[in-house]
Write an enzyme that holds these catalytic residues in place. Structure first.
Site, mmCIF file in Angstrom:
data_model
loop_
_atom_site.group_PDB
_atom_site.id
_atom_site.type_symbol
_atom_site.label_atom_id
_atom_site.label_comp_id
_atom_site.label_asym_id
_atom_site.label_seq_id
_atom_site.Cartn_x
_atom_site.Cartn_y
_atom_site.Cartn_z
ATOM 1 N N TRP A 173 0.725 -1.301 0.059
ATOM 2 C CA TRP A 173 0.039 0.021 -0.101
ATOM 3 C C TRP A 173 0.757 1.132 -0.024
ATOM 4 O O TRP A 173 0.595 2.230 -0.609
ATOM 5 C CB TRP A 173 -0.843 0.007 1.240
ATOM 6 C CG TRP A 173 -1.739 -1.385 1.255
ATOM 7 C CD1 TRP A 173 -1.736 -2.186 2.214
ATOM 8 C CD2 TRP A 173 -2.889 -1.498 0.140
ATOM 9 N NE1 TRP A 173 -2.465 -3.498 1.569
ATOM 10 C CE2 TRP A 173 -3.207 -2.781 0.474
ATOM 11 C CE3 TRP A 173 -3.326 -0.986 -1.040
ATOM 12 C CZ2 TRP A 173 -4.055 -3.587 -0.041
ATOM 13 C CZ3 TRP A 173 -4.215 -1.790 -1.718
ATOM 14 C CH2 TRP A 173 -4.662 -3.059 -1.462
ATOM 15 N N ASP A 230 -1.056 6.937 6.451
ATOM 16 C CA ASP A 230 -2.320 6.003 5.906
ATOM 17 C C ASP A 230 -2.339 4.933 7.449
ATOM 18 O O ASP A 230 -1.365 4.288 7.648
ATOM 19 C CB ASP A 230 -1.696 5.047 4.816
ATOM 20 C CG ASP A 230 -2.743 4.135 4.582
ATOM 21 O OD1 ASP A 230 -3.704 3.901 5.395
ATOM 22 O OD2 ASP A 230 -2.598 3.717 3.485
ATOM 23 N N LYS A 238 -11.152 -2.031 8.585
ATOM 24 C CA LYS A 238 -10.288 -3.020 9.151
ATOM 25 C C LYS A 238 -10.375 -2.748 10.672
ATOM 26 O O LYS A 238 -10.398 -3.722 11.622
ATOM 27 C CB LYS A 238 -8.665 -2.535 8.775
ATOM 28 C CG LYS A 238 -8.483 -3.047 7.216
ATOM 29 C CD LYS A 238 -7.081 -2.612 6.859
ATOM 30 C CE LYS A 238 -6.904 -2.841 5.296
ATOM 31 N NZ LYS A 238 -7.039 -4.305 4.860
#
Length: 355
Positions: free
Chosen positions: A99, A166, A190
């Site tokens: 990511w 992030d 999540k």
């Protein structure tokens, strides 16, 4: 048989949050209408957004001057929105996984990108340390938890330039000093809510500094000004986020979540290190509390499918590792119980005894 959800995302939510959201989808607030069909501008829904923002600020101790936004598009859209709003000439990125790599790739379309460090040389099994942050960069971007590789930045970085993070998979799992960040963002599926929601915590006076034109929908100022109501927001996921924020507060806040995360990780990592069949994939000083990755030792590699079948038969759901790492992954988000981790440990021990 009781099942334990170790999926990496969308992932486990507290049962009460699921039930409360399901009930609201049948009848929201006694209105006789479903949460799925009410207007986002209905008088009954605005308090949902207001309370969710207030709990964000309370639980994370967010200082004045920051806005909390609820958007769509996932963290992947933020990979583009971040450089759109903050990259004038040069940005710095720490590359710790898939990511982070994708975020860095998007930024390259907007200006110069400096990769301050990368752990790609060892398949992202560690968090780089002692890297130099260029003072002339517009911001430093980090990914605090790497779900695929099981590594985590467990402390807030001191950055001489604006810091953007992030935090898709470890938000609300530990206290953070928000004042050290210009922006924090993440997908909610999540550790916060059901899929379909993106959260953004942004320092308001850092916006509007780039010279480029920013499309209205991609300009954070639009959403700050409109209170996340510029367009129709993801109504049901915001409600599930509110229920989860209430749950976190009732359980003692993020400090309590951190304590549970440490307890779960201690139990499972201890078994991985003890068990004769398994070995952890992340370096010990970089291990994630949220996503615990492990593989079979080389001499037992042929048992992988057998262990997955056995684990599934014992109620373990979602323990198959990502294809980039292989092996197994136990995602231990806030809603995962100690009982669930103990059940996985017992499963590992029984499999060891069989072989």
């Amino acid at each position: 048989m009781k099942k334990y959800n170790f999926n990496a995302g969308p992932s486990i939510l507290p049962r009460e949050v699921i039930e409360q959201t399901a009930q609201a989808c049948l009848d929201f607030n006694g209105s006789g209408l479903s949460l799925m069909e009410i207007s986002h501008r209905a008088k009954d829904f605005q308090p949902v957004v207001d309370e969710a923002v207030a709990l964000f600020k309370e639980l994370l101790n967010i200082p004045e001057g920051y806005s909390v936004l609820f958007l769509g598009g996932g963290a992947s859209l933020e990979f583009c929105m971040v450089p759109f709003n903050f990259l004038e000439k040069k940005a710095a990125y720490l590359n710790t996984g898939v990511w982070a790599t994708k975020a860095e790739k998007e930024a390259k379309a907007f200006g110069e990108v400096v990769e301050v460090a990368s752990s790609a040389d060892k398949n992202f099994t560690y968090i780089p340390k002692n890297f130099e942050i260029p003072a002339d960069a517009d911001y430093l971007h980090i990914t605090t938890n790497n779900t695929i590789y099981g590594t985590e930045i467990s402390e807030d970085i001191d950055s001489p330039i604006p810091l953007i993070a992030d935090m898709s998979s470890d938000i609300f799992s530990r206290p953070i000093d928000v004042s050290k960040y210009t922006m924090i963002y993440g997908g909610a599926q999540k550790n916060l809510a059901m899929a379909g929601l993106t959260f953004v915590i942004v320092k308001e006076d850092a916006l509007g500094k780039v010279s480029r034109h920013i499309p209205t929908m991609l300009d954070y100022r639009t959403h700050v000004k409109k209170g996340s109501m510029f367009n129709t927001p993801p109504v049901v996921p915001i409600y599930s986020a509110l229920m989860n924020l209430r749950y976190i507060k009732a359980k003692g806040g993020v400090a309590a979540m951190q304590k549970l995360a440490e307890q779960r990780a201690e139990i499972l990592y201890a078994e991985i290190d003890r068990n004769k069949l398994f070995v952890g994939t992340a370096e010990k000083d970089s291990r994630s509390l949220m996503n615990i990755t492990f593989v079979l030792k080389p001499e037992y590699q042929d048992l992988q499918d057998e262990f997955l079948k056995f684990a599934t038969s014992q109620g373990m759901v979602g323990v198959k590792g990502h294809r980039d790492v292989g092996g197994f992954r136990a995602s231990c988000y806030n809603a995962m119980s100690i009982e669930g981790v103990q059940a996985l440990v017992k499963c590992m021990q029984e499999f060891e005894a069989q072989h």
